[in-house]
Motif scaffolding. Structure first.
Motif, short mmCIF file in Angstrom:
data_model
loop_
_atom_site.label_atom_id
_atom_site.label_comp_id
_atom_site.label_asym_id
_atom_site.label_seq_id
_atom_site.Cartn_x
_atom_site.Cartn_y
_atom_site.Cartn_z
N MET A 21 0.83 -1.20 0.00
CA MET A 21 0.00 0.00 0.00
C MET A 21 0.86 1.26 0.00
O MET A 21 0.53 2.25 -0.65
CB MET A 21 -0.94 0.00 1.21
CG MET A 21 -2.04 -1.03 1.12
SD MET A 21 -3.00 -1.18 2.62
CE MET A 21 -3.90 0.34 2.60
N GLN A 22 1.98 1.20 0.71
CA GLN A 22 2.90 2.35 0.74
C GLN A 22 3.46 2.61 -0.65
O GLN A 22 3.52 3.75 -1.10
CB GLN A 22 4.05 2.06 1.73
CG GLN A 22 5.04 3.17 1.86
CD GLN A 22 4.48 4.35 2.63
OE1 GLN A 22 3.67 4.20 3.51
NE2 GLN A 22 4.90 5.54 2.26
N ARG A 23 3.87 1.53 -1.34
CA ARG A 23 4.42 1.68 -2.68
C ARG A 23 3.39 2.23 -3.65
O ARG A 23 3.71 3.02 -4.54
CB ARG A 23 4.93 0.34 -3.20
CG ARG A 23 6.39 0.11 -2.93
CD ARG A 23 6.86 -1.09 -3.68
NE ARG A 23 6.03 -2.24 -3.36
CZ ARG A 23 6.47 -3.41 -2.89
NH1 ARG A 23 7.73 -3.60 -2.73
NH2 ARG A 23 5.65 -4.38 -2.60
N GLU A 24 2.14 1.81 -3.51
CA GLU A 24 1.07 2.25 -4.41
C GLU A 24 0.63 3.68 -4.12
O GLU A 24 -0.06 4.29 -4.92
CB GLU A 24 -0.14 1.32 -4.30
CG GLU A 24 0.12 -0.07 -4.80
CD GLU A 24 0.26 -0.14 -6.31
OE1 GLU A 24 -0.45 0.60 -7.01
OE2 GLU A 24 1.09 -0.92 -6.78
N GLY A 25 1.00 4.21 -2.94
CA GLY A 25 0.61 5.57 -2.59
C GLY A 25 -0.78 5.67 -2.01
O GLY A 25 -1.39 6.75 -2.03
N ILE A 26 -1.31 4.58 -1.49
CA ILE A 26 -2.67 4.58 -0.96
C ILE A 26 -2.75 5.40 0.32
O ILE A 26 -3.71 6.13 0.53
CB ILE A 26 -3.16 3.14 -0.74
CG1 ILE A 26 -3.29 2.45 -2.09
CG2 ILE A 26 -4.47 3.11 0.02
CD1 ILE A 26 -3.64 1.00 -2.04
N PHE A 27 -1.74 5.31 1.19
CA PHE A 27 -1.76 6.07 2.43
C PHE A 27 -1.73 7.57 2.14
O PHE A 27 -2.45 8.36 2.77
CB PHE A 27 -0.58 5.69 3.32
CG PHE A 27 -0.68 4.30 3.88
CD1 PHE A 27 -1.77 3.90 4.60
CD2 PHE A 27 0.34 3.39 3.67
CE1 PHE A 27 -1.87 2.63 5.12
CE2 PHE A 27 0.26 2.12 4.18
CZ PHE A 27 -0.84 1.73 4.91
N LYS A 34 -8.73 13.19 3.15
CA LYS A 34 -9.30 13.37 4.48
C LYS A 34 -10.08 14.68 4.58
O LYS A 34 -11.11 14.76 5.24
CB LYS A 34 -8.18 13.35 5.52
CG LYS A 34 -8.58 13.01 6.89
CD LYS A 34 -7.33 12.87 7.74
CE LYS A 34 -7.63 12.12 9.02
NZ LYS A 34 -6.45 11.94 9.84
N ALA A 35 -9.57 15.72 3.95
CA ALA A 35 -10.20 17.04 4.00
C ALA A 35 -10.35 17.56 2.57
O ALA A 35 -9.66 17.12 1.66
CB ALA A 35 -9.36 18.00 4.83
N TYR A 36 -11.24 18.52 2.41
CA TYR A 36 -11.48 19.10 1.11
C TYR A 36 -10.26 19.88 0.64
O TYR A 36 -9.60 20.57 1.42
CB TYR A 36 -12.69 20.05 1.16
CG TYR A 36 -12.95 20.76 -0.14
CD1 TYR A 36 -13.48 20.07 -1.23
CD2 TYR A 36 -12.64 22.09 -0.30
CE1 TYR A 36 -13.71 20.71 -2.44
CE2 TYR A 36 -12.86 22.75 -1.49
CZ TYR A 36 -13.40 22.05 -2.56
OH TYR A 36 -13.61 22.69 -3.74
N GLU A 37 -9.96 19.74 -0.63
CA GLU A 37 -8.84 20.46 -1.23
C GLU A 37 -9.39 21.40 -2.29
O GLU A 37 -10.08 20.97 -3.22
CB GLU A 37 -7.87 19.46 -1.86
CG GLU A 37 -6.63 20.08 -2.41
CD GLU A 37 -5.68 19.04 -2.98
OE1 GLU A 37 -4.48 19.32 -3.00
OE2 GLU A 37 -6.16 17.98 -3.41
#
Length: 88
Positions: A21-27, A34-37
């Motif tokens: 998951m770290q390699r895929e960039g999921i985190f 998490k918040a609006y951008e």
């Protein structure tokens, strides 16, 4: 995403899943969502990411062509960072 658990070793499978998951960039994606951008912030972030990718690619090409020296690899010492501090 699929992770196989071998010999009921769930801890090892979980460790592998986290690394995948770290390699895929999921985190990173979860943290970002998490918040609006705002759209303007999104454009700035995406432009910065594109610049970073372009520089990384240019650096790799320059190293491959011999224009710049490759970074020196630090020798890994077994058990480094695991020693407990000695008090007394």
């Amino acid at each position: 995403m699929l992770v196989l658990v071998r010999d009921n070793n769930v801890e090892q499978a979980l460790k592998y899943l986290k690394k995948k998951m770290q390699r895929e960039g999921i985190f990173r994606e979860m943290k970002r969502r998490k918040a609006y951008e705002k759209p303007s912030e999104k454009r700035v972030r995406e432009k910065a990411e594109a610049i970073r990718r372009a520089r990384k690619l240019a650096r790799k090409v320059a190293i491959r062509e011999g224009l710049i020296a490759a970074p020196k690899v630090k020798p890994r010492i077994a058990g480094a960072g695991r020693a407990k501090p000695a008090f007394g």
